[in-house]
Design a protein around this motif. Structure first.
Motif, short mmCIF file in Angstrom:
data_model
loop_
_atom_site.label_atom_id
_atom_site.label_comp_id
_atom_site.label_asym_id
_atom_site.label_seq_id
_atom_site.Cartn_x
_atom_site.Cartn_y
_atom_site.Cartn_z
N TYR A 28 -33.55 -8.69 36.23
CA TYR A 28 -32.14 -8.70 36.62
C TYR A 28 -31.63 -7.26 36.75
O TYR A 28 -32.21 -6.34 36.16
CB TYR A 28 -31.28 -9.44 35.58
N ASN A 29 -30.55 -7.10 37.50
CA ASN A 29 -29.94 -5.79 37.69
C ASN A 29 -28.95 -5.54 36.54
O ASN A 29 -27.74 -5.60 36.71
CB ASN A 29 -29.24 -5.75 39.05
N ILE A 56 -24.75 -7.97 33.84
CA ILE A 56 -25.64 -7.95 34.99
C ILE A 56 -24.78 -7.92 36.25
O ILE A 56 -23.82 -8.67 36.38
CB ILE A 56 -26.54 -9.20 35.01
N VAL A 65 -29.76 -17.11 33.26
CA VAL A 65 -30.22 -15.83 32.71
C VAL A 65 -30.87 -16.05 31.36
O VAL A 65 -31.97 -15.55 31.10
CB VAL A 65 -29.05 -14.83 32.59
#
Length: 120
Positions: A28-29, A56, A65
């Motif tokens: 994930y970012n 995120i 997530v």
């Protein structure tokens, strides 16, 4: 070395490993990771856990997530992890370590940082 100091070093090393995992291996970012709680301020008891928040980019679904992260945490950090009963937290533990990991929206994360309760 005192037992308390040894425990602090263990928690500090764990936090750095968790932060590294979230930023580099979670898929994930992740844009922010911070810790809070009595372990951060030095006011903890021996049984106190570590509280960690993160956000995120794009604010993806917490449930997705958490499901994705639990397998990665178990594999990469060699910890036990499951979703807390409220479904708002991932409970992480292994011998000598207990941690609550919570995903927040960008705005909620930044608000928590502003309060200075959490440190990045």
């Amino acid at each position: 070395m005192s037992i308390r100091r040894e425990a602090e070093q263990k928690y500090s090393a764990f936090y750095e490993s968790l932060k590294n995992f979230l930023y580099k291996n979670s898929g994930y970012n992740v844009r922010g990771v911070a810790r809070w709680g009595s372990r951060t301020t030095g006011e903890h008891k021996d049984k106190s856990d570590l509280d960690v928040i993160f956000w995120i980019f794009g604010n993806p679904s917490k449930q997705k997530v958490y499901t994705d992260l639990m397998d990665g945490l178990k594999k990469n950090l060699k910890v036990n992890a499951n979703m807390g009963s409220s479904k708002n937290v991932i409970k992480i533990w292994r011998e000598g370590i207990a941690c609550d990991l919570v995903l927040l929206s960008e705005s909620d994360y930044k608000e928590q940082i502003k309060t200075r309760r959490y440190s990045e």
